[in-house]
Design a protein around this motif. Structure first.
Motif, PDB file in Angstrom:
ATOM      1  N   LYS A 154     -29.360  66.677  -2.026  1.00 12.32           N
ATOM      2  CA  LYS A 154     -28.183  66.592  -0.706  1.00 12.32           C
ATOM      3  C   LYS A 154     -28.572  65.075  -0.267  1.00 12.32           C
ATOM      4  CE  LYS A 154     -26.107  71.204  -0.427  1.00 12.32           C
ATOM      5  NZ  LYS A 154     -27.303  71.619  -1.016  1.00 12.32           N
ATOM      6  N   ARG A 155     -28.145  64.019  -0.157  1.00 10.42           N
ATOM      7  CA  ARG A 155     -28.179  62.663   1.093  1.00 10.42           C
ATOM      8  C   ARG A 155     -27.437  62.552   1.801  1.00 10.42           C
ATOM      9  NH1 ARG A 155     -31.705  59.228  -2.770  1.00 10.42           N
ATOM     10  NH2 ARG A 155     -32.420  60.384  -4.767  1.00 10.42           N
ATOM     11  N   GLU A 156     -27.851  62.460   2.905  1.00 11.34           N
ATOM     12  CA  GLU A 156     -26.865  61.783   4.452  1.00 11.34           C
ATOM     13  C   GLU A 156     -27.208  60.935   4.351  1.00 11.34           C
ATOM     14  OE1 GLU A 156     -26.012  64.611   7.636  1.00 11.34           O
ATOM     15  OE2 GLU A 156     -27.674  66.281   6.718  1.00 11.34           O
ATOM     16  N   ILE A 157     -26.982  59.522   3.672  1.00  7.58           N
ATOM     17  CA  ILE A 157     -26.886  58.228   3.251  1.00  7.58           C
ATOM     18  C   ILE A 157     -25.606  57.152   3.972  1.00  7.58           C
ATOM     19  CG2 ILE A 157     -28.661  58.483   2.001  1.00  7.58           C
ATOM     20  CD1 ILE A 157     -26.729  57.685  -0.790  1.00  7.58           C
ATOM     21  N   LEU A 158     -24.592  57.307   4.311  1.00  6.38           N
ATOM     22  CA  LEU A 158     -23.784  56.823   4.774  1.00  6.38           C
ATOM     23  C   LEU A 158     -23.925  56.805   6.558  1.00  6.38           C
ATOM     24  CD1 LEU A 158     -20.843  57.999   2.137  1.00  6.38           C
ATOM     25  CD2 LEU A 158     -21.999  55.349   2.264  1.00  6.38           C
ATOM     26  N   THR A 159     -23.650  56.287   7.230  1.00 10.89           N
ATOM     27  CA  THR A 159     -23.222  56.063   8.286  1.00 10.89           C
ATOM     28  C   THR A 159     -21.681  55.318   8.884  1.00 10.89           C
ATOM     29  OG1 THR A 159     -25.154  55.563   9.258  1.00 10.89           O
ATOM     30  CG2 THR A 159     -23.487  55.066  11.130  1.00 10.89           C
ATOM     31  N   ARG A 160     -21.256  55.712   9.974  1.00 11.68           N
ATOM     32  CA  ARG A 160     -19.335  55.423   9.859  1.00 11.68           C
ATOM     33  C   ARG A 160     -19.089  55.452  11.349  1.00 11.68           C
ATOM     34  NH1 ARG A 160     -14.786  59.212   7.522  1.00 11.68           N
ATOM     35  NH2 ARG A 160     -13.096  57.816   7.983  1.00 11.68           N
ATOM     36  N   VAL A 161     -18.430  54.025  11.228  1.00 11.07           N
ATOM     37  CA  VAL A 161     -18.112  53.496  12.687  1.00 11.07           C
ATOM     38  C   VAL A 161     -17.524  54.049  13.296  1.00 11.07           C
ATOM     39  CG1 VAL A 161     -17.173  51.635  13.816  1.00 11.07           C
ATOM     40  CG2 VAL A 161     -19.196  51.148  11.301  1.00 11.07           C
ATOM     41  N   HIS A 162     -16.957  53.855  14.496  1.00 15.95           N
ATOM     42  CA  HIS A 162     -15.799  54.695  14.655  1.00 15.95           C
ATOM     43  C   HIS A 162     -14.578  54.299  15.246  1.00 15.95           C
ATOM     44  CE1 HIS A 162     -13.834  57.757  17.826  1.00 15.95           C
ATOM     45  NE2 HIS A 162     -13.780  57.056  18.919  1.00 15.95           N
ATOM     46  N   GLY A 163     -13.805  54.549  14.490  1.00 15.49           N
ATOM     47  CA  GLY A 163     -12.552  54.468  15.203  1.00 15.49           C
ATOM     48  C   GLY A 163     -11.333  55.588  14.719  1.00 15.49           C
ATOM     49  N   GLU A 164      -9.858  54.980  14.866  1.00 18.57           N
ATOM     50  CA  GLU A 164      -8.941  55.768  15.022  1.00 18.57           C
ATOM     51  C   GLU A 164      -8.933  57.099  14.121  1.00 18.57           C
ATOM     52  OE1 GLU A 164      -4.164  55.174  15.831  1.00 18.57           O
ATOM     53  OE2 GLU A 164      -5.260  53.564  14.587  1.00 18.57           O
ATOM     54  N   LYS A 165      -8.587  58.173  14.275  1.00 16.14           N
ATOM     55  CA  LYS A 165      -8.595  59.144  13.737  1.00 16.14           C
ATOM     56  C   LYS A 165      -7.333  58.658  12.329  1.00 16.14           C
ATOM     57  CE  LYS A 165      -8.800  62.837  16.845  1.00 16.14           C
ATOM     58  NZ  LYS A 165      -8.746  63.862  17.267  1.00 16.14           N
ATOM     59  N   GLN A 166      -8.520  58.742  10.885  1.00 18.41           N
ATOM     60  CA  GLN A 166      -6.741  59.063   9.620  1.00 18.41           C
ATOM     61  C   GLN A 166      -5.643  59.355  10.111  1.00 18.41           C
ATOM     62  OE1 GLN A 166      -7.923  57.130   6.599  1.00 18.41           O
ATOM     63  NE2 GLN A 166      -9.453  56.257   8.256  1.00 18.41           N
ATOM     64  N   SER A 167      -6.036  60.550  10.628  1.00 18.37           N
ATOM     65  CA  SER A 167      -4.227  61.794  10.521  1.00 18.37           C
ATOM     66  C   SER A 167      -3.243  60.491  11.597  1.00 18.37           C
ATOM     67  CB  SER A 167      -4.602  62.751  11.184  1.00 18.37           C
ATOM     68  OG  SER A 167      -5.504  63.051  12.458  1.00 18.37           O
ATOM     69  N   LYS A 168      -4.302  59.294  12.353  1.00 20.42           N
ATOM     70  CA  LYS A 168      -2.932  59.016  12.846  1.00 20.42           C
ATOM     71  C   LYS A 168      -2.117  57.779  12.523  1.00 20.42           C
ATOM     72  CE  LYS A 168      -3.473  61.925  16.739  1.00 20.42           C
ATOM     73  NZ  LYS A 168      -2.613  62.875  16.987  1.00 20.42           N
ATOM     74  N   LYS A 169      -3.304  57.874  11.479  1.00 18.25           N
ATOM     75  CA  LYS A 169      -2.806  56.196  11.054  1.00 18.25           C
ATOM     76  C   LYS A 169      -1.717  56.433  10.281  1.00 18.25           C
ATOM     77  CE  LYS A 169      -7.689  54.158  11.374  1.00 18.25           C
ATOM     78  NZ  LYS A 169      -8.187  53.365  10.625  1.00 18.25           N
ATOM     79  N   THR A 170      -1.087  55.523   9.332  1.00 11.97           N
ATOM     80  CA  THR A 170       0.138  55.121   8.424  1.00 11.97           C
ATOM     81  C   THR A 170      -0.185  54.922   7.124  1.00 11.97           C
ATOM     82  OG1 THR A 170       1.197  52.705   8.316  1.00 11.97           O
ATOM     83  CG2 THR A 170       1.771  54.071  10.069  1.00 11.97           C
TER      84      THR A 170
END
Length: 227
Positions: A154-170
């Motif tokens: 396993k490798r944790e090689i991705l970083t995510r930028v903070h943003g609005e929750k996916q569940s809140k998006k159309t």
């Protein structure tokens, strides 16, 4: 043992197999387990959506955007998104009930062995990350928990930028969103991205695109639920 969902005691039915051997522990009682709907029958060969033809219209659209070849080779999902699993997922990842993830451990391991077992020695698992802010809110990353069920690299090689929750998006907002990920290191093996749910497939394709552009030879995705 008590059911992880309803807390009722799980009564094992005595058979010759569990009389002679140690009985297999179950995370859910029969009634709660029956509420989970495993995807069966015909499904899209790319995204696991229940569909009678080989490739669903959504995946055909994705192919057109990438000159006829989808950025992901295949997604495999285990469960349909119904009322029962929605309630479990909400309590598990949004209300921080970490232990509820064990409900899905056995099915996640078995499905991986059945579908991706042929790749186990030549691939690496990469969980879809949360932003640091979201991780602080929840206390754990549900995709990493699912990944940790599987006994391989396993490798944790991705970083995510903070943003609005996916569940809140159309749906439109999800599909047209900018890539929220950055890649911390390259991978020259086949990657299997792991996440809890495939909805439009945009999140997984954002991650897959970064990996492919950095030289990854191929990307599969493995998700608990097909939304």
């Amino acid at each position: 043992m008590d059911c992880l969902w309803c807390n009722e005691e799980i009564i094992l039915t005595m058979t010759w197999s569990n009389f002679l051997l140690l009985p297999t522990q179950r995370a859910l009682c029969v009634n709660c387990a029956e509420g989970l709907e495993i995807i069966s029958g015909s499904r899209c060969s790319i995204c696991s959506r229940s569909y009678d033809e080989a490739i669903c219209p959504d995946c055909q659209k994705w192919r057109k955007q990438t000159n006829g070849e989808d950025i992901i080779l295949k997604n495999y999902s285990i469960y349909t998104y119904n009322t029962a699993i929605q309630a479990m997922i909400t309590k598990w990842k949004y209300r921080g009930d970490y232990c509820l993830g064990d409900i899905f451990k056995d099915s996640f391991i078995k499905s991986f062995e059945d579908v991706f077992g042929f790749l186990a020695k030549e691939s690496v698992l990469v969980p879809i990350p949360l932003s640091q802010e979201r991780l602080n809110e929840r206390g754990f990353n549900q995709a990493k928990m699912l990944t940790d069920f599987l006994p391989m690299e396993k490798r944790e090689i991705l970083t995510r930028v903070h943003g609005e929750k996916q569940s809140k998006k159309t749906r439109y907002e999800r599909i047209t969103a900018q890539n929220p990920f950055s890649l911390n290191e390259t991978v020259k093996k086949v990657v299997i991205l792991v996440d809890d749910i495939y909805t439009t497939g945009t999140t997984l394709r954002h991650a897959a695109r970064l990996l492919r552009e950095a030289g990854c030879p191929g990307v599969y995705t493995f998700t608990l639920i097909r939304g």
